[in-house]
Scaffold this motif. Structure first.
Motif, PDB file in Angstrom:
ATOM      1  N   GLY A  22       0.801  -1.217   0.000  1.00 34.71           N
ATOM      2  CA  GLY A  22       0.000   0.000   0.000  1.00 34.71           C
ATOM      3  C   GLY A  22       0.832   1.264   0.000  1.00 34.71           C
ATOM      4  O   GLY A  22       2.051   1.212  -0.139  1.00 34.71           O
ATOM      5  N   PRO A  23       0.155   2.418   0.147  1.00 35.14           N
ATOM      6  CA  PRO A  23       0.868   3.694   0.186  1.00 35.14           C
ATOM      7  C   PRO A  23       1.566   3.898   1.528  1.00 35.14           C
ATOM      8  O   PRO A  23       1.284   3.204   2.489  1.00 35.14           O
ATOM      9  CB  PRO A  23      -0.254   4.728   0.006  1.00 35.14           C
ATOM     10  N   GLN A  24       2.483   4.875   1.561  1.00 39.09           N
ATOM     11  CA  GLN A  24       3.225   5.150   2.785  1.00 39.09           C
ATOM     12  C   GLN A  24       2.294   5.739   3.850  1.00 39.09           C
ATOM     13  O   GLN A  24       1.312   6.407   3.539  1.00 39.09           O
ATOM     14  CB  GLN A  24       4.363   6.129   2.506  1.00 39.09           C
ATOM     15  N   LYS A  25       2.646   5.490   5.097  1.00 41.41           N
ATOM     16  CA  LYS A  25       1.854   6.032   6.215  1.00 41.41           C
ATOM     17  C   LYS A  25       2.465   7.372   6.646  1.00 41.41           C
ATOM     18  O   LYS A  25       3.679   7.478   6.785  1.00 41.41           O
ATOM     19  CB  LYS A  25       1.915   5.076   7.414  1.00 41.41           C
ATOM     20  N   PRO A  26       1.623   8.349   6.874  1.00 47.35           N
ATOM     21  CA  PRO A  26       2.168   9.630   7.334  1.00 47.35           C
ATOM     22  C   PRO A  26       2.452   9.618   8.837  1.00 47.35           C
ATOM     23  O   PRO A  26       1.877   8.827   9.575  1.00 47.35           O
ATOM     24  CB  PRO A  26       1.042  10.623   7.027  1.00 47.35           C
ATOM     25  N   CYS A  27       3.358  10.526   9.265  1.00 47.32           N
ATOM     26  CA  CYS A  27       3.472  10.851  10.680  1.00 47.32           C
ATOM     27  C   CYS A  27       2.666  12.129  10.875  1.00 47.32           C
ATOM     28  O   CYS A  27       2.207  12.729   9.908  1.00 47.32           O
ATOM     29  CB  CYS A  27       4.924  11.092  11.071  1.00 47.32           C
ATOM     30  N   PHE A  28       2.496  12.532  12.138  1.00 43.22           N
ATOM     31  CA  PHE A  28       1.713  13.735  12.401  1.00 43.22           C
ATOM     32  C   PHE A  28       2.460  14.643  13.349  1.00 43.22           C
ATOM     33  O   PHE A  28       3.083  14.174  14.301  1.00 43.22           O
ATOM     34  CB  PHE A  28       0.342  13.353  12.980  1.00 43.22           C
ATOM     35  N   LEU A  29       2.385  15.942  13.036  1.00 46.98           N
ATOM     36  CA  LEU A  29       3.113  16.918  13.834  1.00 46.98           C
ATOM     37  C   LEU A  29       2.158  17.702  14.729  1.00 46.98           C
ATOM     38  O   LEU A  29       1.143  18.214  14.268  1.00 46.98           O
ATOM     39  CB  LEU A  29       3.837  17.885  12.885  1.00 46.98           C
ATOM     40  N   THR A  30       2.499  17.740  16.023  1.00 49.53           N
ATOM     41  CA  THR A  30       1.758  18.605  16.929  1.00 49.53           C
ATOM     42  C   THR A  30       2.773  19.204  17.893  1.00 49.53           C
ATOM     43  O   THR A  30       3.974  19.064  17.668  1.00 49.53           O
ATOM     44  CB  THR A  30       0.651  17.822  17.666  1.00 49.53           C
ATOM     45  N   SER A  31       2.309  19.897  18.932  1.00 49.39           N
ATOM     46  CA  SER A  31       3.305  20.476  19.834  1.00 49.39           C
ATOM     47  C   SER A  31       2.745  20.669  21.234  1.00 49.39           C
ATOM     48  O   SER A  31       1.525  20.636  21.448  1.00 49.39           O
ATOM     49  CB  SER A  31       3.800  21.809  19.281  1.00 49.39           C
ATOM     50  N   THR A  32       3.654  20.865  22.173  1.00 50.14           N
ATOM     51  CA  THR A  32       3.242  21.069  23.557  1.00 50.14           C
ATOM     52  C   THR A  32       2.602  22.446  23.696  1.00 50.14           C
ATOM     53  O   THR A  32       2.739  23.301  22.820  1.00 50.14           O
ATOM     54  CB  THR A  32       4.446  20.992  24.510  1.00 50.14           C
ATOM     55  N   THR A  33       1.897  22.644  24.814  1.00 53.91           N
ATOM     56  CA  THR A  33       1.211  23.918  25.056  1.00 53.91           C
ATOM     57  C   THR A  33       1.636  24.484  26.403  1.00 53.91           C
ATOM     58  O   THR A  33       2.411  23.852  27.132  1.00 53.91           O
ATOM     59  CB  THR A  33      -0.309  23.703  25.095  1.00 53.91           C
ATOM     60  N   ASP A  34       1.118  25.651  26.711  1.00 52.80           N
ATOM     61  CA  ASP A  34       1.372  26.239  28.027  1.00 52.80           C
ATOM     62  C   ASP A  34       0.911  25.302  29.142  1.00 52.80           C
ATOM     63  O   ASP A  34       1.532  25.183  30.185  1.00 52.80           O
ATOM     64  CB  ASP A  34       0.619  27.567  28.179  1.00 52.80           C
ATOM     65  N   ARG A  35      -0.186  24.633  28.864  1.00 51.89           N
ATOM     66  CA  ARG A  35      -0.752  23.711  29.853  1.00 51.89           C
ATOM     67  C   ARG A  35       0.266  22.585  30.137  1.00 51.89           C
ATOM     68  O   ARG A  35       0.441  22.183  31.286  1.00 51.89           O
ATOM     69  CB  ARG A  35      -2.077  23.153  29.306  1.00 51.89           C
ATOM     70  N   THR A  36       0.935  22.113  29.080  1.00 49.92           N
ATOM     71  CA  THR A  36       1.943  21.058  29.261  1.00 49.92           C
ATOM     72  C   THR A  36       3.016  21.532  30.235  1.00 49.92           C
ATOM     73  O   THR A  36       3.426  20.819  31.148  1.00 49.92           O
ATOM     74  CB  THR A  36       2.634  20.731  27.907  1.00 49.92           C
ATOM     75  N   ARG A  37       3.457  22.787  29.995  1.00 52.64           N
ATOM     76  CA  ARG A  37       4.492  23.354  30.853  1.00 52.64           C
ATOM     77  C   ARG A  37       4.012  23.391  32.310  1.00 52.64           C
ATOM     78  O   ARG A  37       4.720  22.955  33.212  1.00 52.64           O
ATOM     79  CB  ARG A  37       4.836  24.761  30.359  1.00 52.64           C
ATOM     80  N   LEU A  97      22.275  26.260  22.732  1.00 53.37           N
ATOM     81  CA  LEU A  97      21.523  27.208  21.909  1.00 53.37           C
ATOM     82  C   LEU A  97      20.140  26.682  21.566  1.00 53.37           C
ATOM     83  O   LEU A  97      19.196  27.428  21.419  1.00 53.37           O
ATOM     84  CB  LEU A  97      22.279  27.486  20.607  1.00 53.37           C
ATOM     85  N   PHE A  98      20.041  25.362  21.400  1.00 54.21           N
ATOM     86  CA  PHE A  98      18.794  24.810  20.888  1.00 54.21           C
ATOM     87  C   PHE A  98      18.288  23.703  21.775  1.00 54.21           C
ATOM     88  O   PHE A  98      19.059  22.965  22.372  1.00 54.21           O
ATOM     89  CB  PHE A  98      19.017  24.239  19.484  1.00 54.21           C
ATOM     90  N   CYS A  99      17.019  23.608  21.796  1.00 58.87           N
ATOM     91  CA  CYS A  99      16.428  22.458  22.459  1.00 58.87           C
ATOM     92  C   CYS A  99      16.231  21.396  21.400  1.00 58.87           C
ATOM     93  O   CYS A  99      15.269  21.418  20.644  1.00 58.87           O
ATOM     94  CB  CYS A  99      15.092  22.830  23.080  1.00 58.87           C
ATOM     95  N   LEU A 100      17.200  20.508  21.311  1.00 53.29           N
ATOM     96  CA  LEU A 100      17.182  19.560  20.215  1.00 53.29           C
ATOM     97  C   LEU A 100      16.643  18.219  20.640  1.00 53.29           C
ATOM     98  O   LEU A 100      16.699  17.862  21.808  1.00 53.29           O
ATOM     99  CB  LEU A 100      18.603  19.363  19.691  1.00 53.29           C
ATOM    100  N   GLY A 101      16.179  17.485  19.674  1.00 54.45           N
ATOM    101  CA  GLY A 101      15.837  16.106  19.935  1.00 54.45           C
ATOM    102  C   GLY A 101      14.403  15.928  20.350  1.00 54.45           C
ATOM    103  O   GLY A 101      13.707  16.890  20.647  1.00 54.45           O
ATOM    104  N   HIS A 147       7.142  22.850  22.183  1.00 55.75           N
ATOM    105  CA  HIS A 147       8.100  21.875  21.665  1.00 55.75           C
ATOM    106  C   HIS A 147       7.362  20.939  20.727  1.00 55.75           C
ATOM    107  O   HIS A 147       6.244  20.526  21.016  1.00 55.75           O
ATOM    108  CB  HIS A 147       8.723  21.074  22.810  1.00 55.75           C
ATOM    109  N   HIS A 148       8.013  20.604  19.612  1.00 52.29           N
ATOM    110  CA  HIS A 148       7.349  19.754  18.625  1.00 52.29           C
ATOM    111  C   HIS A 148       7.217  18.306  19.081  1.00 52.29           C
ATOM    112  O   HIS A 148       8.070  17.802  19.795  1.00 52.29           O
ATOM    113  CB  HIS A 148       8.139  19.774  17.326  1.00 52.29           C
ATOM    114  N   ILE A 149       6.162  17.701  18.629  1.00 53.20           N
ATOM    115  CA  ILE A 149       5.965  16.271  18.872  1.00 53.20           C
ATOM    116  C   ILE A 149       5.600  15.626  17.537  1.00 53.20           C
ATOM    117  O   ILE A 149       4.709  16.114  16.841  1.00 53.20           O
ATOM    118  CB  ILE A 149       4.832  16.030  19.882  1.00 53.20           C
ATOM    119  N   PHE A 150       6.314  14.588  17.165  1.00 51.43           N
ATOM    120  CA  PHE A 150       5.976  13.845  15.959  1.00 51.43           C
ATOM    121  C   PHE A 150       5.267  12.571  16.401  1.00 51.43           C
ATOM    122  O   PHE A 150       5.821  11.772  17.147  1.00 51.43           O
ATOM    123  CB  PHE A 150       7.232  13.479  15.179  1.00 51.43           C
TER     124      PHE A 150
END
Ligand SMILES: Nc1nc2c(ncn2[C@@H]2O[C@H](COP(=O)(O)OP(=O)(O)OP(=O)(O)O)[C@@H](O)[C@H]2O)c(=O)[nH]1
Ligand SMILES: [Mg+2]
Lengths: 613, 444
Positions: free
Chosen positions: A243-258, B439-443, A299-302
């Motif tokens: 089949g076709p490739q599966k995507p990953c998904f990008l999201t990120s942390t929030t102030d609430r996470t902090r 400098l960066f928050c990596l990973g 901060h990014h989350i994949f």
């Protein structure tokens, strides 16, 4: 138990992770009767961190392993669900492939590959002791009491040495992913083998149930088309499931996470002082990120799929050792994961490692002449780093067992060489990960020319089965023909080869315009590797010239008696022992890094300068 | 290393004269001269000892001992305080020479300190600049560089350079961060950073070039026709008889440098060859130097005299350099038009000299108070060369970056790293990775 053929082998490999697979597979390809001993046969090839292979530097390693006939590239190709070429806009020298894999499929393929090797045997069991006779390992002892003899032994026990799992403030003994830990072997290594050990840590995020995730709230990250497979040798035409490739998904942390993390820091074993091991700075836990980079809002989350048959996702970027109730709060603070259900909690693991400067460039211990160590036991992280070391150790274990001279990868022509050289000359003070910035000769050791650099050596070592050897030689002769055609065909008064050197021309263009069509009917990777070789030739030569110009300095013997700033004690010791008379000679010595040659060169120049004035 | 000795104080009559010695096993070496010393000397202790020559005492001395490697040079180091009569000091030097301790070459103590890793090349250069500083302000700048290397302009540039390298490392090794940290991690940003660095390197180079003087301090050139009495004035002002004076024109053949020390800084006085057409090769060269100096000094005194009452018209224009026309030998004749001359003087009777000196010292004072030495200028030509080479590799890197070949751009930068390794001191890879991760928050 007596010594029967069932208990005598040429090469013993302890551990069935990525290092163990490559070590056993290499030794078996080299015709050695090889036994791989592992705690659980079903977990051979387990990806205990995220289900992904490759990346910058790491992908280079996979290519090199593949060029030497190793397993990792093929296994990733056969279990991959998404492939990407990274750094495509930054120059060919720094491009590399990254693949998402189906976790269980990877294990299946690994097992299939090992089972297909006639001289390779598997055995389930925990290795609890090493029998040493005359400064050599004579046998290993399993928990059930069996003794197995081998001429050479490769230990690849990963994070299982004295492993300790932390979920919140609860700690249990164990390796990764809920497997058992090896507790006894640590003291065997330090007390019986005379090796000094350190402690490291790493972690994983909680795993999530797919149907509880709101993917529409996240940014899909698709794979590349056409699919950039790892293997140079007959890569598959399609993904394993068609089949076709599966995507990953990008999201990120929030102030609430902090907020959640800040409120609960005292419940983190990291910040309450329960974990002492050194963690990798490039793979920090989410609590680390929040604490160390307070100015950063998100901060990014994949979110990566674990496979095609399971509805499980790996939120890459929130590895944590906080207690489960906090993990739940963290997850629900993230867009798209508000309702997400945790299938397995995240945890941190602490484990023992062996300082790798106790090894030589074949990854053999200096204390025991037939013991090799590979993988995370040497203070590295990552499947690829482990696999690369497994390959080097497996090759040398096989060479030793068959009485042949050892082999070490060269720093100037491979990432494998950079890694081994870094490890054994500088040791580690945090988990070692490969980066392209570690390779001085980066312009030459590229993703596209791994076969040119390493397959000839693999052929000499007997690592390539006939069909791969044949494929390599076809590729090689194609390159010769195409190169000849390029240099003999002229356009606008210049040879096509010269035109190709300029950034304005591509090989595809030249083949379309001026070369016979049959040149285009080969795997695209054959074409692109020649193209890059031509384009980088000049720069590689310039940087080599620079090296060579420096080579010419004679080394005044008295300089070795001075302190040489920046040069490690180990290198200094070696220089004193070998007493090279010129820099070029020093460069050819084992364990002398280009960095230290540079430093030596500086010391010589300063010394000359002083004596002149 | 072989032991060396140098007098630290000048050889004039004074209460105390100091000799400094450095080398391996110094206490054994000097034992024959000072038999009363204990067999092992302690670090940083003062010993009182009598120098003995063939059984009889020569002088009573104090000896200050520093044990290797805790000394300035990193070797055993001894300072001998003796009675400061120059003949006595010379005699002690001869006795030490008899013990195989040779006279040090200029700068040799610092050189050893550098060789033994007690000070870096940069520090040695700052030290040199410190010792030769023509004013206290200059001294302070050099001392600033010497005591805290982070004040040195090369360190600032090195720091910026390493941060740039860290950016490159991050951009290439962590592509997943690119979108995340877009604001500080795009080729565009690198482009800007490279340009800024290139500019600041150029600035330091230019500033140093501008601050660089052919002579070290406020410099006054005495020029004029042959036989006008330049050398005589030079000697009078310095109260010294350094320059040869003779009734024959063309006596002085080369630039001669003298120094007057004022509380605010040094006044460097230059005597020069009389300017006239000459066939003599040596004289010609002297004249060439004199003329060249005309535009490179801070003040020119042109000496006229009865035979040559006016400056010649071939004088190069003196852009902004104070130029004084002096009438010398006023004891013999006064000029027909005295108002033309800034000063009427006589080297013979000293007439007019006090007011001339007064004027020069005022000029010097203004010079030192207005031209505060740039703390951001470099200490040596070698440092300028290092920066030029660094700039070259940075430029190469920039042009690769412009064409989108970041891998090649990084390789060019890494050559710059070697230049800095050479010029400032080796940079361990861990230093750059520390920057990457700070400098960066990596990973993930
Ligand atoms: N009467 C008198 N004679 C002077 C005076 N200054 C210099 N002289 C004499 O003039 C002659 C030349 O003096 P120098 O000082 O050698 O002149 P100079 O300008 O250095 O000459 P060159 O080096 O040949 O260019 C000497 O005989 C001096 O004694 C002065 O103020 N009064
Ligand atoms: Mg004269």
């Amino acid at each position: 138990m007596g010594q029967t053929t069932a208990t005598i082998f040429d090469v013993l490999v302890v551990g069935g992770g990525h290092a163990g697979i490559e070590a056993a597979y290499a030794a078996a390809r080299m015709g050695q009767r090889t036994l791989l001993v592992t705690m659980h046969l079903d977990l051979i090839g387990q990806m205990s961190c995220n289900p992904s292979v490759g990346g910058i530097g790491k992908g280079h390693l996979v290519r090199e392993i593949d060029a030497m006939g190793g397993a990792m590239g093929e296994l990733a190709d056969r279990s991959g669900i998404q492939f990407k070429m990274l750094n495509t806009r930054k120059g060919a020298a720094v491009q590399a492939i990254r693949a998402q894999c189906d976790r269980s499929r990877y294990r299946v393929e690994a097992r299939k590959l090992l089972d297909s090797q006639p001289s390779l045997f598997l055995r389930q069991g925990e290795t609890v002791d090493l029998g040493i006779v005359n400064g050599q390992i004579d046998h290993i002892v399993l928990q059930d009491g069996s003794r197995i003899h081998g001429r050479s032994i490769v230990l690849t026990t990963g994070t299982f040495l004295n492993g300790r799992l932390h979920v919140g403030l609860d700690a249990t003994s164990g390796g990764r992913g809920g497997e058992r830990a090896t507790t006894g072997l640590s003291s065997v290594l330090s007390d019986k083998c005379g090796l000094s050990l350190g402690r490291m840590k790493t972690g994983t995020p909680p795993r999530l149930l797919g149907r509880s995730i709101a993917f529409e709230r996240m940014v899909p990250q698709p794979g590349d088309n056409p699919v950039p497979f790892f293997s140079l040798f007959s890569p598959p035409n399609t993904l394993f499931y068609g089949g076709p490739q599966k995507p990953c998904f990008l999201t990120s942390t929030t102030d609430r996470t902090r907020e959640v993390i800040e409120e609960n820091l005292d419940r983190s074993p990291l910040y309450s002082g329960k974990i002492h091991g050194i963690g990798p700075r490039y793979c920090p836990s989410i609590e680390d990120k929040i604490v160390k980079f307070p100015q950063r809002a998100t901060h990014h989350i994949f979110v990566e799929p674990e496979g095609i048959d399971v509805d499980e996702y790996y939120p890459n970027g929130i590895s944590t050792s906080l207690p489960l109730d906090v993990q739940e709060k963290i997850v629900s603070s993230i867009p798209g994961l508000e309702q997400a259900v945790i299938l397995r909690p995240g945890y941190a693991v602490e484990y023992d490692f062996v300082f790798p400067d106790q090894l030589d460039h074949t990854l053999r211990t200096k204390t025991l002449s037939n013991l090799f160590l590979a993988g995370q036991i040497n203070g590295t992280t990552g499947y690829e780093e482990a696999a690369g070391q497994g390959l080097v150790a497996g090759i040398n274990a096989a060479l030793l067992a068959s009485g042949r001279p050892s082999w070490a990868p060269d720093r100037q022509s491979s990432y494998l060489g950079v890694m081994v050289d870094d490890l054994v000359t500088h040791s580690v003070d945090e988990p070692y990960r490969m980066f392209t910035s570690r390779a001085e000769n980066r312009l030459y050791i590229r993703n596209d020319n791994a076969a040119d650099r390493l397959s000839p050596q693999a052929l000499l070592l007997g690592l390539l089965p006939p069909q791969k050897a044949e494929e390599y030689s076809r590729r090689d002769s194609f390159h010769r023909q195409l190169r000849a055609a390029l240099s003999s065909t002229r356009k606008e008064g210049k040879s096509l080869l010269d035109l190709l050197r300029s950034p304005d021309y591509s090989l595809a263009l030249l083949i379309g315009e001026a070369l016979p069509d049959h040149f285009s009917h080969v795997p695209p990777s054959w074409l692109s590797s020649l193209e890059q070789e031509v384009k980088y030739d000049g720069y590689v030569k310039i940087s080599n010239d620079r090296w060579n110009r420096m080579d010419d300095l004679p080394i005044p013997p008295e300089i070795l008696e001075l302190q040489l700033p920046g040069i490690s004690r180990e290198v200094h010791h070696r220089l004193k022992k070998e007493r090279p008379s010129r820099l070029s000679e020093a460069q050819s010595l084992r364990g002398i890094t280009p960095g230290s040659i540079d430093l030596l060169r500086i010391s010589i120049l300063k010394f000359q300068h002083k004596n002149r004035s | 290393m072989e032991p060396i000795v140098a007098p630290v104080t000048v050889l004039v009559s004074q209460p105390v004269g100091i000799l400094r010695l450095s080398g391996d096993n110094l206490s054994d070496r000097i034992k024959p001269l000072f038999p009363s010393l204990p067999s092992t000397l302690e670090h940083r202790r003062i010993y009182r000892a009598t120098a003995i020559e063939r059984g009889s005492p020569v002088d009573d001395c104090l000896l200050l001992f520093f044990k290797a490697p805790q000394s300035f040079t990193g070797e055993d180091l001894v300072e001998i305080q003796a009675h400061g009569n120059p003949h006595n000091i010379r005699h002690l030097l001869a006795l030490l020479h008899g013990l195989g301790i040779r006279l040090a070459r200029p700068g040799e103590f610092s050189l050893r300190a550098y060789q033994n890793r007690k000070i870096s090349l940069l520090k040695a250069e700052s030290l040199h600049r410190m010792i030769l500083a023509p004013s206290y302000a200059e001294f302070q700048v050099a001392h600033h560089h010497y005591t805290s290397s982070e004040n040195h302009p090369l360190y600032g540039i090195r720091d910026d350079f390493l941060n740039l390298l860290a950016l490159f490392f991050t951009l290439l090794d962590h592509p997943e961060e690119e979108e995340e940290a877009l604001s500080n991690l795009s080729p565009h940003v690198l482009q800007d950073r490279i340009q800024t660095l290139e500019r600041s390197i150029s600035e330091v180079i230019n500033r140093t070039a501008k601050a660089k003087k052919p002579f070290n301090g406020f410099t006054v050139l005495i020029a004029g026709h042959p036989n006008s009495g330049k050398s005589s004035l030079f000697n009078r002002i310095l109260k010294d008889n350094r320059a040869i004076v003779s009734p024959l024109p063309g006596t002085t053949r080369d630039l001669l440098e003298g120094r007057l020390s004022f509380p605010f800084g040094d006044l460097v006085l230059l005597d020069s060859a009389g300017l006239r057409p000459s066939e003599d090769g040596i004289e010609q060269e002297g004249i060439r130097r004199a003329r060249r100096s005309l535009s490179r000094v801070d003040c020119v005194l042109w000496i006229a005299c009865p035979d040559f009452p006016a400056p010649p018209d071939f004088l190069p224009s003196q852009k902004g350099i104070p130029f004084f026309l002096l009438w010398n030998k006023v004891d013999l004749t006064t000029p027909s038009d005295p108002s033309r001359y800034d000063h009427l003087v006589s080297a013979r009777t000293r007439r007019g000299l006090p007011s001339l000196c007064e004027r020069l010292s005022r000029l010097a004072e203004t010079y030192y108070s207005s031209s505060l030495p740039g703390s951001s200028s470099l200490d040596s030509d070698r440092q300028i060369k290092t920066l030029r080479r660094l700039r070259l590799s940075i430029r190469r890197s920039r042009s690769f970056l412009e064409s989108g070949r970041i891998d090649l751009a990084l390789s060019a930068l890494e050559e710059g790293r070697r230049v800095l390794d050479d010029g400032v001191g080796a940079i361990p890879a861990s230093d750059i990775y520390d920057r990457v991760f700070n400098l960066f928050c990596l990973g993930k």
